[in-house]
Design a protein around this motif. Structure first.
Motif, PDB file in Angstrom:
ATOM      1  N   THR A 174      20.770 119.681 -15.057  1.00 18.45           N
ATOM      2  CA  THR A 174      20.459 119.295 -16.432  1.00 18.45           C
ATOM      3  C   THR A 174      20.360 117.792 -16.625  1.00 18.45           C
ATOM      4  OG1 THR A 174      21.693 121.254 -17.133  1.00 18.45           O
ATOM      5  CG2 THR A 174      21.134 119.669 -18.842  1.00 18.45           C
ATOM      6  N   TYR A 175      21.133 117.022 -15.858  1.00 15.34           N
ATOM      7  CA  TYR A 175      21.215 115.580 -16.060  1.00 15.34           C
ATOM      8  C   TYR A 175      20.794 114.829 -14.800  1.00 15.34           C
ATOM      9  CZ  TYR A 175      24.036 117.171 -19.992  1.00 15.34           C
ATOM     10  OH  TYR A 175      24.468 117.812 -21.114  1.00 15.34           O
ATOM     11  N   PHE A 176      20.433 113.552 -14.989  1.00 10.13           N
ATOM     12  CA  PHE A 176      20.058 112.713 -13.857  1.00 10.13           C
ATOM     13  C   PHE A 176      20.380 111.257 -14.174  1.00 10.13           C
ATOM     14  CE2 PHE A 176      15.994 110.307 -14.687  1.00 10.13           C
ATOM     15  CZ  PHE A 176      16.007 110.479 -16.057  1.00 10.13           C
ATOM     16  N   THR A 177      20.376 110.424 -13.139  1.00 12.05           N
ATOM     17  CA  THR A 177      20.577 108.983 -13.316  1.00 12.05           C
ATOM     18  C   THR A 177      19.237 108.286 -13.151  1.00 12.05           C
ATOM     19  OG1 THR A 177      21.111 108.730 -10.970  1.00 12.05           O
ATOM     20  CG2 THR A 177      22.960 109.019 -12.494  1.00 12.05           C
ATOM     21  N   PRO A 178      18.707 107.636 -14.175  1.00 13.94           N
ATOM     22  CA  PRO A 178      17.436 106.919 -14.027  1.00 13.94           C
ATOM     23  C   PRO A 178      17.556 105.700 -13.114  1.00 13.94           C
ATOM     24  CG  PRO A 178      18.370 106.565 -16.210  1.00 13.94           C
ATOM     25  CD  PRO A 178      19.218 107.600 -15.561  1.00 13.94           C
ATOM     26  N   ASN A 179      18.773 105.194 -12.929  1.00 15.41           N
ATOM     27  CA  ASN A 179      19.014 104.086 -11.997  1.00 15.41           C
ATOM     28  C   ASN A 179      19.606 104.645 -10.704  1.00 15.41           C
ATOM     29  OD1 ASN A 179      18.193 102.245 -14.053  1.00 15.41           O
ATOM     30  ND2 ASN A 179      20.224 102.449 -14.978  1.00 15.41           N
ATOM     31  N   THR A 180      19.421 103.941  -9.599  1.00 17.30           N
ATOM     32  CA  THR A 180      19.770 104.504  -8.293  1.00 17.30           C
ATOM     33  C   THR A 180      20.939 103.767  -7.641  1.00 17.30           C
ATOM     34  OG1 THR A 180      18.090 103.113  -7.232  1.00 17.30           O
ATOM     35  CG2 THR A 180      17.437 105.338  -7.879  1.00 17.30           C
ATOM     36  N   PHE A 181      21.553 104.435  -6.632  1.00 19.63           N
ATOM     37  CA  PHE A 181      22.786 103.966  -5.993  1.00 19.63           C
ATOM     38  C   PHE A 181      22.586 103.870  -4.480  1.00 19.63           C
ATOM     39  CE2 PHE A 181      25.427 104.601  -9.795  1.00 19.63           C
ATOM     40  CZ  PHE A 181      24.573 105.385 -10.551  1.00 19.63           C
ATOM     41  N   TYR A 182      23.438 103.055  -3.826  1.00 13.59           N
ATOM     42  CA  TYR A 182      23.321 102.944  -2.372  1.00 13.59           C
ATOM     43  C   TYR A 182      24.278 103.872  -1.639  1.00 13.59           C
ATOM     44  CZ  TYR A 182      27.424  99.790  -2.504  1.00 13.59           C
ATOM     45  OH  TYR A 182      28.672  99.239  -2.704  1.00 13.59           O
ATOM     46  N   ARG A 183      25.111 104.609  -2.375  1.00  9.79           N
ATOM     47  CA  ARG A 183      25.979 105.618  -1.780  1.00  9.79           C
ATOM     48  C   ARG A 183      25.673 106.974  -2.397  1.00  9.79           C
ATOM     49  NH1 ARG A 183      32.208 103.718  -1.287  1.00  9.79           N
ATOM     50  NH2 ARG A 183      32.331 105.955  -0.843  1.00  9.79           N
TER      51      ARG A 183
END
Length: 656
Positions: free
Chosen positions: A63-72
């Protein structure tokens, strides 16, 4: 989802995952990032993905997501953030907050705050909204940047009635889908611009919002009347002249002035400068502005030159359905109902087979997704529009769908079209408003109505809409015929779909004789009103089913074709007569400007009535030629009179 994801993440995700041998050989890329998806806000249901294929696959279950990304991929924290791609704000509609808020309310709040147009707006189940601005370039995460991001995010939330506590670039937001995406544009914003906006609000102490609103300009046409631009038009000093001239030239360009007119205005403005610019420099600045790729002036430059608050944003209209990647669930409801109605109001088979047969009403190559089809059926069943019966189990199961409430079905399609801002002519099937609306084919038109475009609304008694059992005796109503035209015939008891389709074909042929395409005909209200007038005139001469004096299909259709051609010829003639009367009172410069506008219209790929525009342009050329002849005749006559007078004086002098 894939297209939107690519707009957000670009090259931070890959199409396919790398094999371990490739990773060992090429090393780990510092460009890529992990996207977290979740079923809720708890860590236990969070999953990290790094490819577009994986994101697309899991989007059906998360249902949800992160529009910004991570290195882990194991920790969604501010400390593990790698790339900031969007500025995102949550507008809640829970616990009494923002009760009844609508998309136009959100857009108005964004506009009033002086913020640029967002890239994406998603509606949540609680009727709240998630607003996203896609950044022109992703920003590399750092402690300092993250902190400033949160400050700007909180300020934006405060200005547009968002949740000031739901801040942070690491936060989850609702995944965009066909059903919940309510606004989508190609607009992007630079992070520096958001910083400038934040600084400007800070300078106003973040409290006096009304002071900031005073600097807002809504629309290009109001640019030149804005106090900040008016201040520049009063003249500037040395060191500002070049920038001011170029900025004002762009303002005239955005406001719709042609290059020569803008140059004339700026020569007059130059006289107020101390000292004045050389005339050739003014000409160069105007030419540069009109030939360059900038369409409007920089708000920042206007603020610097005027020393006053200034900002503006131009909202684009929502794209029509045929230009969008996604279709809203309400639009698919209309397509599903049109499909079932075309089969006599009842269909049966496996749900996957039924979904395969349903296509978009604006794109025959676009089929309804199976998951969306199931949602649509469930919604229509819940509204008691459809009944669903399932027999058998497993792969051999068969589903029977039946329209049980035709009136509700029409109302559902009508509401969907209003939500999308479509004209009624683009809707498949009937509209529940047909029993109320007397203009676009509601109650029967009076038989004495002739060619008037203004149809009276207060003299016609309502006519009851027949039930589906009555309609089922005839061929189904064609879904590609505008509802206004369908109703004009239907309300006179022409209920056979074959006859309605043939009648619409005659209307199309009549307009085609004048170079009007089908799409332009169906999308132009005046043309549809003319078509309804043609029906009214034909009914008066050839009878109708409701009056019992119908003279037969062929005489009716033949007369309808001729009537339509005659009405449109008169309509076009009236337009030309009015146009000729208008241009006769115009000055030479304005007349030339109108001609250039018509020439620009002819260059457009889509033109409703090209022949009419060409005829108008020919009338302008005739008017210009006539004026030149009158001037020549006047000058020639004046010369002859002057010559005769001189000869007379010479004769008198000689005689004396």
């Amino acid at each position: 989802m894939r297209n939107l994801a690519q707009q957000i993440y670009r090259n931070q995700l890959t199409e396919y995952s790398k094999k371990q041998t490739q990773k060992e050989k090429n090393g780990y890329s510092s460009r890529l990032g992990w996207v977290f998806v979740s079923k809720d806000f708890t860590k236990e249901t969070t999953k990290a993905v790094r490819t577009y294929g994986s994101l697309f696959n899991v989007s059906k279950d998360y249902t949800y997501f992160t529009p910004n990304t991570f290195y882990r991929n194991d920790l969604r924290r501010l400390s593990t953030l790698r790339w900031i791609n969007t500025m995102s704000v949550d507008i809640d509609a829970k616990n009494g907050e923002n009760e009844g808020i609508t998309l136009p309310d959100v857009q108005e709040a964004i506009t009033q705050a002086g913020l640029p147009m967002p890239s994406l707006i998603v509606q949540t189940p609680s009727k709240g909204f998630h607003v996203h601005w896609f950044l022109e370039q992703p920003k590399r995460s750092s402690d300092k940047l993250n902190a400033h991001y949160s400050r700007i995010q909180a300020c934006i939330a405060e200005m547009i009635r968002g949740d000031v506590h739901a801040v942070g670039p690491e936060r989850l937001f609702r995944l965009p889908t066909d059903e919940n995406t309510v606004f989508h544009s190609q607009n992007r914003v630079s992070f520096d611009m958001l910083c400038e906006w934040f600084q400007l609000v800070q300078e106003q102490n973040q409290v006096d919002v009304h002071t900031y609103k005073k600097g807002f300009c809504k629309g290009y046409e109001k640019l030149l009347k804005h106090p900040a631009v008016q201040k520049i038009l009063e003249g500037v000093t040395k060191g500002q002249r070049d920038t001011a001239c170029y900025t004002l030239a762009l303002a005239y360009k955005a406001a719709g002035y042609d290059e020569k007119t803008a140059e004339a205005h700026l020569h007059n403005w130059n006289q107020k400068n101390t000292p004045q610019m050389h005339q050739i420099e003014v000409k160069r600045k105007v030419k540069s502005a009109y030939n360059g790729h900038f369409h409007a002036p920089s708000a920042k430059k206007i603020r610097e030159l005027s020393g006053m608050l200034f900002s503006y944003v131009i909202w684009e209209e929502a794209k029509p359905r045929e230009e969008r990647t996604y279709s809203h669930i309400e639009e698919w409801e209309g397509d599903v109902l049109a499909f079932i109605r075309a089969q006599g109001g009842q269909v049966s088979g496996s749900q996957r087979d039924l979904a395969e047969q349903i296509t978009s009403s604006v794109d025959a190559e676009k089929k309804i997704p199976y998951a969306t089809f199931k949602k649509v059926v469930a919604r229509l069943e819940e509204q008691e529009i459809l009944s669903k019966k399932v027999s058998g189990k497993g792969r051999g199961a068969s589903t029977e769908l039946t329209i049980v409430n035709e009136l509700k079905a029409h109302r559902t399609q009508s509401d969907a079209s209003k939500k999308e801002g479509q004209t009624p002519s683009k809707i498949n099937g009937f509209n529940s408003n047909t029993i109320k609306d007397t203009v676009v084919g509601g109650t029967a038109l009076p038989l004495f109505t002739c060619s008037s475009l203004a149809l009276r609304k207060d003299t016609i008694p309502p006519v009851s809409l027949p039930t589906y059992s009555t309609l089922s005796k005839h061929a189904p109503i064609p879904g590609n015929v505008p509802i206004a035209f369908v109703s004009a015939l239907f309300n006179r008891s022409f209920v056979d779909g074959r006859f309605i389709f043939r009648a619409w074909g005659k209307i199309q042929l009549a307009f085609k004789a004048f170079g009007i395409s089908y799409h332009s005909l169906a999308a132009t209200d005046e043309y549809l009103r003319l078509a309804m007038d043609a029906v009214a005139v034909t009914v008066e001469k050839k009878g109708s089913m409701i009056a019992g004096d119908f003279q037969g299909d062929e005489p009716f259709l033949k007369y309808l074709f001729g009537t339509m051609k005659g009405l449109f010829a008169n309509y076009r003639s009236d337009q030309l007569t009015q146009f000729v009367e208008e241009i006769e009172g115009l000055g030479d410069i304005t007349l030339s400007h109108v001609g250039m506008e018509l020439e620009d219209e002819l260059k457009a790929s889509r033109l409703v009535d090209r022949e009419l525009v060409e005829t108008k342009l020919a009338e302008i050329e005739r008017e210009q030629s006539a004026r030149q002849r009158r001037k020549h005749y006047h000058n020639h006559t004046a010369f002859e009179l002057n010559s005769n007078l001189n000869q007379f004086k010479l004769f008198m002098k000689t005689d004396n």
